[in-house]
Design an enzyme around this catalytic site. Structure first.
Site, PDB file in Angstrom:
ATOM      1  N   ASN A 154       5.710   1.490 -11.732  1.00 45.79           N
ATOM      2  CA  ASN A 154       4.695   2.513 -11.447  1.00 45.79           C
ATOM      3  C   ASN A 154       4.014   2.990 -12.732  1.00 45.79           C
ATOM      4  OD1 ASN A 154       4.864   2.472  -8.716  1.00 45.79           O
ATOM      5  ND2 ASN A 154       5.572   4.578  -8.464  1.00 45.79           N
TER       6      ASN A 154
ATOM      7  N   GLY B 148     -12.578   5.250 -12.701  1.00 44.82           N
ATOM      8  CA  GLY B 148     -13.029   6.331 -11.821  1.00 44.82           C
ATOM      9  C   GLY B 148     -12.508   7.677 -12.266  1.00 44.82           C
TER      10      GLY B 148
ATOM     11  N   ASP C  78      16.089  12.731  10.467  1.00 41.80           N
ATOM     12  CA  ASP C  78      15.393  13.714   9.630  1.00 41.80           C
ATOM     13  C   ASP C  78      15.967  15.094   9.908  1.00 41.80           C
ATOM     14  OD1 ASP C  78      12.494  13.452   7.985  1.00 41.80           O
ATOM     15  OD2 ASP C  78      13.149  15.485   8.500  1.00 41.80           O
TER      16      ASP C  78
ATOM     17  N   CYS D  79       2.995   9.860  -6.193  1.00 44.03           N
ATOM     18  CA  CYS D  79       3.877   8.947  -6.940  1.00 44.03           C
ATOM     19  C   CYS D  79       3.559   8.850  -8.428  1.00 44.03           C
ATOM     20  CB  CYS D  79       3.829   7.567  -6.311  1.00 44.03           C
ATOM     21  SG  CYS D  79       4.334   7.588  -4.584  1.00 44.03           S
TER      22      CYS D  79
ATOM     23  N   PHE E 247      -6.008  -2.957  -9.889  1.00 42.73           N
ATOM     24  CA  PHE E 247      -5.696  -1.735 -10.644  1.00 42.73           C
ATOM     25  C   PHE E 247      -6.484  -1.639 -11.942  1.00 42.73           C
ATOM     26  CE2 PHE E 247      -2.557   0.945  -8.533  1.00 42.73           C
ATOM     27  CZ  PHE E 247      -2.495   0.224  -7.346  1.00 42.73           C
TER      28      PHE E 247
ATOM     29  N   THR F  38      12.640   7.006  -5.025  1.00 42.44           N
ATOM     30  CA  THR F  38      12.460   6.749  -6.460  1.00 42.44           C
ATOM     31  C   THR F  38      13.324   7.724  -7.249  1.00 42.44           C
ATOM     32  OG1 THR F  38      10.216   6.028  -6.021  1.00 42.44           O
ATOM     33  CG2 THR F  38      10.732   6.614  -8.305  1.00 42.44           C
TER      34      THR F  38
ATOM     35  N   GLY G 292      -4.023   9.778  -8.777  1.00 41.57           N
ATOM     36  CA  GLY G 292      -3.349  10.972  -8.261  1.00 41.57           C
ATOM     37  C   GLY G 292      -2.301  10.539  -7.268  1.00 41.57           C
TER      38      GLY G 292
ATOM     39  N   GLU H 177      11.417   1.052  -3.246  1.00 40.41           N
ATOM     40  CA  GLU H 177      10.314   0.706  -2.349  1.00 40.41           C
ATOM     41  C   GLU H 177       9.018   0.629  -3.149  1.00 40.41           C
ATOM     42  OE1 GLU H 177      10.259  -0.364   0.806  1.00 40.41           O
ATOM     43  OE2 GLU H 177       8.259  -0.723   0.036  1.00 40.41           O
ATOM     44  N   PHE H 178       8.203  -0.389  -2.855  1.00 45.63           N
ATOM     45  CA  PHE H 178       6.963  -0.568  -3.618  1.00 45.63           C
ATOM     46  C   PHE H 178       5.714  -0.416  -2.753  1.00 45.63           C
ATOM     47  CE2 PHE H 178      10.285  -3.113  -5.741  1.00 45.63           C
ATOM     48  CZ  PHE H 178      10.287  -2.481  -6.974  1.00 45.63           C
TER      49      PHE H 178
HETATM   50  C1  UGA Z   1       1.923   3.693  -5.752  1.00 42.00           C
HETATM   51  C2  UGA Z   1       2.229   2.221  -6.081  1.00 42.00           C
HETATM   52  O1  UGA Z   1       1.027   1.464  -6.058  1.00 42.00           O
HETATM   53  C3  UGA Z   1       3.228   1.654  -5.069  1.00 42.00           C
HETATM   54  O2  UGA Z   1       3.567   0.318  -5.436  1.00 42.00           O
HETATM   55  C4  UGA Z   1       4.484   2.521  -5.060  1.00 42.00           C
HETATM   56  O3  UGA Z   1       5.436   2.062  -4.107  1.00 42.00           O
HETATM   57  C5  UGA Z   1       4.100   3.947  -4.714  1.00 42.00           C
HETATM   58  O4  UGA Z   1       3.155   4.433  -5.692  1.00 42.00           O
HETATM   59  C6  UGA Z   1       5.341   4.807  -4.721  1.00 42.00           C
HETATM   60  O5  UGA Z   1       5.935   4.994  -5.782  1.00 42.00           O
HETATM   61  O6  UGA Z   1       5.806   5.215  -3.649  1.00 42.00           O
HETATM   62  P1  UGA Z   1       0.341   4.958  -3.989  1.00 42.00           P
HETATM   63  O7  UGA Z   1       0.648   6.188  -4.780  1.00 42.00           O
HETATM   64  O8  UGA Z   1       0.479   4.973  -2.515  1.00 42.00           O
HETATM   65  O9  UGA Z   1       1.268   3.724  -4.482  1.00 42.00           O
HETATM   66  O10 UGA Z   1      -1.167   4.564  -4.283  1.00 42.00           O
HETATM   67  P2  UGA Z   1      -1.949   3.534  -5.244  1.00 42.00           P
HETATM   68  O11 UGA Z   1      -2.690   2.586  -4.390  1.00 42.00           O
HETATM   69  O12 UGA Z   1      -1.073   2.979  -6.272  1.00 42.00           O
HETATM   70  O13 UGA Z   1      -3.010   4.527  -5.929  1.00 42.00           O
HETATM   71  C7  UGA Z   1      -2.591   5.590  -6.764  1.00 42.00           C
HETATM   72  C8  UGA Z   1      -3.778   6.269  -7.405  1.00 42.00           C
HETATM   73  O14 UGA Z   1      -4.403   5.416  -8.362  1.00 42.00           O
HETATM   74  C9  UGA Z   1      -4.873   6.683  -6.440  1.00 42.00           C
HETATM   75  O15 UGA Z   1      -5.317   7.993  -6.766  1.00 42.00           O
HETATM   76  C10 UGA Z   1      -5.981   5.678  -6.665  1.00 42.00           C
HETATM   77  O16 UGA Z   1      -7.252   6.202  -6.408  1.00 42.00           O
HETATM   78  C11 UGA Z   1      -5.808   5.398  -8.151  1.00 42.00           C
HETATM   79  N1  UGA Z   1      -6.314   4.066  -8.589  1.00 42.00           N
HETATM   80  C12 UGA Z   1      -5.740   2.930  -8.105  1.00 42.00           C
HETATM   81  C13 UGA Z   1      -7.360   4.000  -9.488  1.00 42.00           C
HETATM   82  O17 UGA Z   1      -7.905   5.038  -9.953  1.00 42.00           O
HETATM   83  N2  UGA Z   1      -7.792   2.766  -9.899  1.00 42.00           N
HETATM   84  C14 UGA Z   1      -7.233   1.624  -9.459  1.00 42.00           C
HETATM   85  O18 UGA Z   1      -7.676   0.523  -9.882  1.00 42.00           O
HETATM   86  C15 UGA Z   1      -6.183   1.703  -8.533  1.00 42.00           C
END
Ligand code: UGA
Length: 429
Positions: A208, A253, A30, A260, A249, A121, A257, A151-152
Site C-alpha cells: 500500500n 490529481g 458482526d 487505507c 496508479f 491490515t 484518500g 487482503e488486497f
Molecule cells: C487500496 C489498495 O489499492 C488495495 O490494494 C488495498 O487492498 C486497499 O487499499 C486496502 O488496504 O484495503 P482503495 O483504498 O480501495 O484500495 O482504493 P485505491 O483504488 O487504491 O485508491 C486510493 C486513492 O488513490 C483514491 O483516493 C484514488 O483517487 C487515488 N488514486 C489512485 C490516485 O490519485 N491516482 C491513481 O493513479 C490511483
C-alpha cells in the site's frame, strides 16, 4: 469448507460473499446487531458493484448467513477470518483493540482445532500477539494456528479483485494450516505465496505504501509538467510502457484518500520508527499528497480570486469512483475548504450523496449531474467517476455564469474543452 468471517465491513462482507460464491459455507459475524438484522432482511450496508446480487444469491443457496454471535461463527467453522477495523490513533499508530477483543472472543468459544486468519491490515508481529492472546484466554487446551492472509481488494472493484486476485499471501509459523488455506483459495485459481507470518504482514503495508508513493511521484512530476509546459499524461504513458514501472496508479490529481492509504502510510512510518528506522521517504509521500490539495485550491483562488459569495459546483464526493465511501475523501476536504473560504456549493455524486450528507452541511445536493453547474461561477471535478465523461458539456457551459472548469482528476482532454469554450484547468497539463 466451513468458514466464518468476523467483521462485515468492506473486506469482511465481500470476502464472505465471494467465498460462498465459490462453494464454501460461510457465516458472517458482526457485533453490530442492527447491521446483522439489515443483512438478514436482505439489506446492504455499503455500495459495492455486484455485491448485493452475490449476497442475495448465496443466502438463497444456503451457503451464506449472518449472525451477531461469535460463538456461533467459531463453533460452526474450521477457519475463522478476522476482518475488523484497525483504525488509526492520533499519533499515526494502529488501534488494535478490535483485533484483541475478537481474539479473546474466539478463544472463549473454541472447543476444537481452528485456523484463525487475520485479514485486517495490521502491524508486523500482530500475529504473534493474537496467538498469545488466544492461548491466554482459551478455556481448554485446544490446538489452533494463526495465519496472516492480507487482503488486497480495492473498494469499487472489490468483488472483481476477490474473485480474480493477483496473488494470495499466506503467512504462518507452522506447516499445519497450509493445506487447508490452499483449499480455501483453490477455487480462485490465483498464485499462492506461502511465507512466514511477519513477512505476510509486512507485504500489505509495503504494497500500500508503494502504491501511495507511485501516486505522489506522478503528482510531483505533474508539478514539474505545469512549470515546464509538459503534459503529465503523456509522461505517465511513456513511463508506464516500461513493464518494470507499469501505467496503473500513475494518474495525477487531487491526491489519494480513503480509509487505507493515508492510514497505512502513517502506520508504516510509525511501525518503522518503533523498529528503529526513520522511513523519511514515506513522510515525503504524505507531504506531497497534502500539498497537492493546496496547489489545486490555489488554482481555484488564482482564477476566481475571492471565494466569498461565489457559487461553485462540485462533481464527486466519494474518495474515488465506484464507491459511496467518503472516508478521508479528497473531494469532501475540497468542499470543506471551499466553504471555509466563503463559497456556497452545489454538489453531486452518483452514489455517495447519502453518506456525504452525514458530513457536509449547508450544501445543495443535486440529483442530476448536468444540473450541478446551474448559476455557478465555476465547476470542479473532484472524483474520477467515469460517468462524468458523459456530461452534457453544452448544457453545462451555458448554465455556468462563467465557463470555468477545474478538473482535479484529469477526466477531459484540455484541447477538446477549449473547443467547447471552457476555461479549463486540470493537473499537470
Ligand atoms: C487500496 C489498495 O489499492 C488495495 O490494494 C488495498 O487492498 C486497499 O487499499 C486496502 O488496504 O484495503 P482503495 O483504498 O480501495 O484500495 O482504493 P485505491 O483504488 O487504491 O485508491 C486510493 C486513492 O488513490 C483514491 O483516493 C484514488 O483517487 C487515488 N488514486 C489512485 C490516485 O490519485 N491516482 C491513481 O493513479 C490511483
Amino acid at each position: 469448507m466451513k468458514l466464518s468471517i468476523i467483521g462485515t465491513g468492506y473486506v469482511g462482507l465481500v470476502t464472505g460473499a465471494c467465498f460462498a460464491e465459490v462453494g464454501h459455507h460461510v457465516i458472517c459475524v458482526d457485533s453490530n446487531a442492527e447491521k446483522v438484522k439489515l443483512l438478514q432482511a436482505g439489506g446492504m450496508p455499503i455500495y459495492e458493484p455486484g455485491l448485493a446480487e452475490l449476497v442475495q444469491n448465496n443466502v438463497t443457496a444456503g451457503r451464506l448467513r449472518f449472525t451477531a454471535s461469535t460463538e456461533d461463527g467459531v463453533e460452526n467453522s474450521d477457519v475463522i477470518f478476522i476482518a475488523v477495523p484497525t483504525p488509526p490513533q492520533s499519533d499515526g499508530s494502529v488501534d488494535l483493540s478490535f483485533i484483541e477483543a475478537v481474539a479473546r472472543e474466539i478463544a472463549a468459544a473454541m472447543t476444537s482445532y481452528k485456523i484463525v486468519v487475520d485479514k485486517s491490515t495490521v502491524p508486523v508481529r500482530t500475529g504473534d500477539k493474537v496467538a498469545e492472546t488466544i492461548k491466554r484466554y482459551c478455556k481448554s487446551k485446544v490446538e489452533f494456528d494463526v495465519v496472516s492472509n492480507p487482503e488486497f481488494l480495492r473498494e469499487g472493484f472489490a468483488v472483481e479483485d476477490l474473485m480474480k486476485p493477483d496473488r494470495v499471501v499466506i503467512g504462518t509459523r507452522s506447516p499445519r494450516p497450509v493445506q487447508m488455506m490452499q483449499d480455501v483459495y483453490a477455487p480462485f485459481h490465483a498464485p499462492i505465496i506461502v511465507t512466514d507470518i511477519n513477512s505476510a504482514e509486512l507485504i500489505k503495508h509495503a504494497a500500500n505504501s508503494f502504491l501511495a508513493l507511485k501516486i505522489s511521484y506522478i503528482n510531483a512530476v505533474a508539478n514539474i509538467c505545469e512549470a515546464s509546459g509538459a503534459n503529465v499524461e503523456e509522461v505517465a504513458n511513456g513511463m508506464g510502457m516500461d513493464i518494470r514501472i507499469g501505467r496503473r496508479f500513475l494518474n495525477a490529481g487531487l491526491g489519494f484518500g480513503g480509509s487505507c492509504f493515508p492510514k497505512d502510510l502513517s502506520a508504516f512510518i510509525k511501525i518503522s520508527e518503533t523498529l528503529g528506522y526513520d522511513f523519511a521517504l514515506l513522510k515525503e509521500v504524505q507531504r506531497i499528497n497534502a500539498t497537492q490539495m493546496e496547489r489545486f485550491l490555489k488554482k481555484i483562488t488564482d482564477t476566481l480570486w475571492v471565494l466569498k459569495d461565489k457559487k461553485i459546483g462540485v462533481l464527486g464526493l466519494a474518495f474515488k469512483q465506484n464507491t459511496d465511501d467518503c472516508r478521508q475523501s479528497p473531494a469532501i476536504e475540497l468542499c470543506q475548504r471551499l466553504q471555509k473560504e466563503g463559497a456556497s456549493l452545489r454538489v453531486h455524486d452518483p452514489k455517495a450523496m447519502e453518506k456525504a450528507k452525514e458530513i457536509l452541511q449547508n450544501v445543495t445536493f443535486v440529483e442530476d449531474m448536468n444540473a450541478v453547474a446551474e448559476g455557478c461561477d465555476a465547476l470542479v471535478i473532484a472524483t474520477e467517476w467515469p460517468e462524468f465523461k458523459q456530461l452534457d458539456l453544452e448544457r453545462v457551459r451555458k448554465s455556468l455564469t462563467h465557463p470555468i472548469l477545474f478538473d482535479g482528476r484529469n477526466l477531459f482532454d484540455p484541447a477538446e474543452m477549449e473547443r467547447h469554450g471552457f476555461i479549463y484547468k486540470s493537473v499537470g497539463r
